[in-house]
Design a protein around this motif. Structure first.
Motif, PDB file in Angstrom:
ATOM      1  N   MET A 110       0.823  -1.206   0.000  1.00  0.00           N
ATOM      2  CA  MET A 110       0.000   0.000   0.000  1.00  0.00           C
ATOM      3  C   MET A 110       0.861   1.262   0.000  1.00  0.00           C
ATOM      4  N   LEU A 111       2.023   1.142   0.607  1.00  0.00           N
ATOM      5  CA  LEU A 111       2.974   2.253   0.516  1.00  0.00           C
ATOM      6  C   LEU A 111       3.376   2.461  -0.934  1.00  0.00           C
ATOM      7  N   PHE A 112       3.624   1.357  -1.609  1.00  0.00           N
ATOM      8  CA  PHE A 112       3.951   1.446  -3.031  1.00  0.00           C
ATOM      9  C   PHE A 112       2.834   2.113  -3.822  1.00  0.00           C
ATOM     10  N   GLU A 113       1.605   1.680  -3.574  1.00  0.00           N
ATOM     11  CA  GLU A 113       0.484   2.233  -4.337  1.00  0.00           C
ATOM     12  C   GLU A 113       0.324   3.732  -4.111  1.00  0.00           C
ATOM     13  N   ALA A 114       0.502   4.149  -2.875  1.00  0.00           N
ATOM     14  CA  ALA A 114       0.411   5.578  -2.567  1.00  0.00           C
ATOM     15  C   ALA A 114       1.462   6.362  -3.344  1.00  0.00           C
ATOM     16  N   ILE A 115       2.680   5.834  -3.361  1.00  0.00           N
ATOM     17  CA  ILE A 115       3.770   6.510  -4.049  1.00  0.00           C
ATOM     18  C   ILE A 115       3.559   6.492  -5.559  1.00  0.00           C
ATOM     19  N   PHE A 116       3.063   5.368  -6.042  1.00  0.00           N
ATOM     20  CA  PHE A 116       2.812   5.260  -7.480  1.00  0.00           C
ATOM     21  C   PHE A 116       1.806   6.316  -7.933  1.00  0.00           C
ATOM     22  N   GLU A 117       0.684   6.375  -7.250  1.00  0.00           N
ATOM     23  CA  GLU A 117      -0.351   7.355  -7.604  1.00  0.00           C
ATOM     24  C   GLU A 117       0.210   8.776  -7.558  1.00  0.00           C
ATOM     25  N   MET A 118       0.951   9.037  -6.496  1.00  0.00           N
ATOM     26  CA  MET A 118       1.500  10.378  -6.309  1.00  0.00           C
ATOM     27  C   MET A 118       2.444  10.753  -7.442  1.00  0.00           C
ATOM     28  N   LEU A 119       3.390   9.860  -7.707  1.00  0.00           N
ATOM     29  CA  LEU A 119       4.402  10.125  -8.735  1.00  0.00           C
ATOM     30  C   LEU A 119       3.769  10.355 -10.097  1.00  0.00           C
ATOM     31  N   ILE A 120       2.840   9.507 -10.463  1.00  0.00           N
ATOM     32  CA  ILE A 120       2.240   9.604 -11.791  1.00  0.00           C
ATOM     33  C   ILE A 120       1.365  10.842 -11.910  1.00  0.00           C
ATOM     34  N   ASN A 121       0.484  11.020 -10.927  1.00  0.00           N
ATOM     35  CA  ASN A 121      -0.435  12.157 -11.011  1.00  0.00           C
ATOM     36  C   ASN A 121       0.307  13.484 -11.078  1.00  0.00           C
ATOM     37  N   GLU A 122       1.429  13.526 -10.372  1.00  0.00           N
ATOM     38  CA  GLU A 122       2.259  14.726 -10.377  1.00  0.00           C
ATOM     39  C   GLU A 122       2.656  15.130 -11.800  1.00  0.00           C
ATOM     40  N   LYS A 123       2.965  14.122 -12.612  1.00  0.00           N
ATOM     41  CA  LYS A 123       3.513  14.398 -13.936  1.00  0.00           C
ATOM     42  C   LYS A 123       2.470  14.296 -15.051  1.00  0.00           C
ATOM     43  N   ALA A 124       1.489  13.418 -14.858  1.00  0.00           N
ATOM     44  CA  ALA A 124       0.635  13.049 -15.983  1.00  0.00           C
ATOM     45  C   ALA A 124      -0.352  14.145 -16.373  1.00  0.00           C
ATOM     46  N   LEU A 125      -0.714  14.979 -15.428  1.00  0.00           N
ATOM     47  CA  LEU A 125      -1.763  15.957 -15.690  1.00  0.00           C
ATOM     48  C   LEU A 125      -1.419  16.869 -16.858  1.00  0.00           C
ATOM     49  N   VAL A 126      -0.222  17.412 -16.820  1.00  0.00           N
ATOM     50  CA  VAL A 126       0.175  18.351 -17.862  1.00  0.00           C
ATOM     51  C   VAL A 126       0.223  17.664 -19.232  1.00  0.00           C
ATOM     52  N   LEU A 127       0.609  16.383 -19.234  1.00  0.00           N
ATOM     53  CA  LEU A 127       0.652  15.649 -20.495  1.00  0.00           C
ATOM     54  C   LEU A 127      -0.758  15.412 -21.041  1.00  0.00           C
ATOM     55  N   LYS A 128      -1.650  15.065 -20.145  1.00  0.00           N
ATOM     56  CA  LYS A 128      -3.041  14.831 -20.563  1.00  0.00           C
ATOM     57  C   LYS A 128      -3.670  16.121 -21.094  1.00  0.00           C
ATOM     58  N   GLN A 129      -3.311  17.231 -20.458  1.00  0.00           N
ATOM     59  CA  GLN A 129      -3.858  18.513 -20.911  1.00  0.00           C
ATOM     60  C   GLN A 129      -3.406  18.849 -22.321  1.00  0.00           C
ATOM     61  N   ILE A 130      -2.146  18.546 -22.608  1.00  0.00           N
ATOM     62  CA  ILE A 130      -1.646  18.802 -23.961  1.00  0.00           C
ATOM     63  C   ILE A 130      -2.395  17.931 -24.971  1.00  0.00           C
ATOM     64  N   LEU A 131      -2.528  16.659 -24.621  1.00  0.00           N
ATOM     65  CA  LEU A 131      -3.160  15.719 -25.547  1.00  0.00           C
ATOM     66  C   LEU A 131      -4.631  16.056 -25.791  1.00  0.00           C
ATOM     67  N   ASP A 132      -5.288  16.586 -24.785  1.00  0.00           N
ATOM     68  CA  ASP A 132      -6.719  16.895 -24.900  1.00  0.00           C
ATOM     69  C   ASP A 132      -6.979  18.326 -25.373  1.00  0.00           C
ATOM     70  N   SER A 133      -5.933  19.094 -25.567  1.00  0.00           N
ATOM     71  CA  SER A 133      -6.112  20.496 -25.955  1.00  0.00           C
ATOM     72  C   SER A 133      -6.579  20.607 -27.399  1.00  0.00           C
ATOM     73  N   ASP A 134      -6.888  21.838 -27.830  1.00  0.00           N
ATOM     74  CA  ASP A 134      -7.331  22.003 -29.223  1.00  0.00           C
ATOM     75  C   ASP A 134      -6.224  22.597 -30.092  1.00  0.00           C
ATOM     76  N   LYS A 135      -4.983  22.337 -29.698  1.00  0.00           N
ATOM     77  CA  LYS A 135      -3.847  22.757 -30.530  1.00  0.00           C
ATOM     78  C   LYS A 135      -3.934  22.086 -31.904  1.00  0.00           C
ATOM     79  N   PRO A 136      -3.382  22.727 -32.917  1.00  0.00           N
ATOM     80  CA  PRO A 136      -3.229  22.057 -34.213  1.00  0.00           C
ATOM     81  C   PRO A 136      -2.343  20.823 -34.061  1.00  0.00           C
ATOM     82  N   LEU A 137      -2.570  19.835 -34.911  1.00  0.00           N
ATOM     83  CA  LEU A 137      -1.932  18.525 -34.727  1.00  0.00           C
ATOM     84  C   LEU A 137      -0.417  18.580 -34.560  1.00  0.00           C
ATOM     85  N   GLU A 138       0.263  19.226 -35.515  1.00  0.00           N
ATOM     86  CA  GLU A 138       1.730  19.193 -35.456  1.00  0.00           C
ATOM     87  C   GLU A 138       2.263  19.909 -34.228  1.00  0.00           C
ATOM     88  N   GLU A 139       1.597  20.976 -33.864  1.00  0.00           N
ATOM     89  CA  GLU A 139       2.013  21.695 -32.667  1.00  0.00           C
ATOM     90  C   GLU A 139       1.764  20.852 -31.418  1.00  0.00           C
TER      91      GLU A 139
END
Lengths: 203, 203
Positions: free
Chosen positions: B54-83
């Motif tokens: 459970m310590l592992f799971e807590a750390i896993f969630e924390m580590l990923i969520n810390e980084k993944a949000l900004v990536l998901k925002q880029i992928l879901d944005s309405d930027k032109p494809l190449e950009e």
DNA sequence: GTCTATAACGGGATAGAC
DNA sequence: GTCTATCCCGTTATAGAC
């Protein structure tokens, strides 16, 4: 016991450990489990190999050398570039389709050993780019392909081939694929990868 | 003790475990080692988290969520494809350059949990292609890019980004790079990957 | 509610006696 | 080839301090 019986015991041990290492991961397999499943006495493992670590190394060398030779031969052959890339990609994926857990196995070994990884000789057959890099340079100098960084190109090629196998459960879940469909997805990558690599070097 | 002190102990525990999990691998870190290095009593680990898992799971969630949000925002944005592709590749690699061990950590978690991996909610922020796939389909239908398999394209993109980090020691050894040069090699992949991806969709 | 100390259980890895 | 002793590990339990 005679030599052949000794060998068959040793082989049974290796076969059982290989199976378990691949499916569960080296660190999550106990030596007792290996011994029990192989139907031998626990101490025999210590008799044939000196430790779990050395059993792992023996299996690692065996597994890699079994597969890596044909890949190295393709890379070092004098095939024309595009044909070589095609052959490498298709052959590599065929190998991994048969043994999808190989990638995770090798990656965890790299992570675990870090600098010591170089000591595992088998690795030299797996990642060996000298002749391929030379060929890429030659083709670029002759103006037959775009000027690219050869080492980057090779890393890209193996990334495209290998990485999807290490996240196969994730891909399957995300695209709601059963085992059969997940396998098909990976097989279809042959064409995808080949076309992407070629598009990146052709004018 | 008050809440802030409690949190600081908890944080110390998480911080120490995170460090050790990343460098040595979850299965090769003992709970006693974590407790000692964190300067706390072993029982406290069981008080805050119920088990190592459970310590592992807590750390896993924390580590990923810390980084993944900004990536998901880029992928879901309405930027032109190449950009969008450019932004995704460059941002992802910037994140991994800072934390090169993240890839191995996540891959080993996937391999260890296999089907259970889906239960880790953080994964949903890491691999989530709905809007990106839709955009690729739209562009292809409009004839603005080559007709491609969108899911294959996404898998190729993350393969090119992520895989080299998981074999960084191997790349460094093979090209005789020191730490600084290895890092540079990975940074240079930004441009390499972007160009390869674009070349594969442009007419 | 937060924290320490200590001990014990079941299991694992290995070395050495036989 | 086998048996045994030893030590490390994750986990649980207990009793008590602040």
């Amino acid at each position: 016991m005679d030599a052949s019986a000794a060998n068959s015991t040793r082989d049974k041990l290796i076969e059982t450990a290989k199976e378990l290492f691949l499916t569960k991961g080296v660190d999550r397999v106990g030596v007792r489990e290996i011994a029990t499943k192989a139907g031998i006495n626990l101490s025999l493992m210590n008799y044939y190999f000196r430790s779990k670590e050395m059993l792992f190394e023996a299996i690692f060398e065996m597994l890699i050398n079994e597969k890596a030779l044909v890949l190295k031969q393709i890379l070092d052959s004098d095939k024309p570039l595009e044909e070589k890339i095609r052959s490498y990609v298709y052959t590599y994926i065929d190998i991994l389709i048969e043994d999808p857990l190989l990638v995770s196995f090798v990656l965890s070994a790299i992570h675990r050993n870090n600098e010591k990884i170089v000591n595992l000789k088998a690795i030299y057959n797996l990642y060996n780019t000298d002749s391929f890099v030379a060929q890429l340079k030659r083709e670029a100098d002759l103006g037959r392909i775009k000027p690219i960084e050869p080492e980057q190109f090779y890393v890209s090629m193996i990334s495209l081939i290998l990485f999807p196998f290490s996240i196969k459960p994730l891909i399957a879940d995300r695209n709601r694929l059963d085992e059969r469909a997940a396998k098909l997805f990976l097989v279809e990558r042959k064409k995808t990868i080949y076309e992407m690599l070629i598009a990146s070097i052709r004018f």
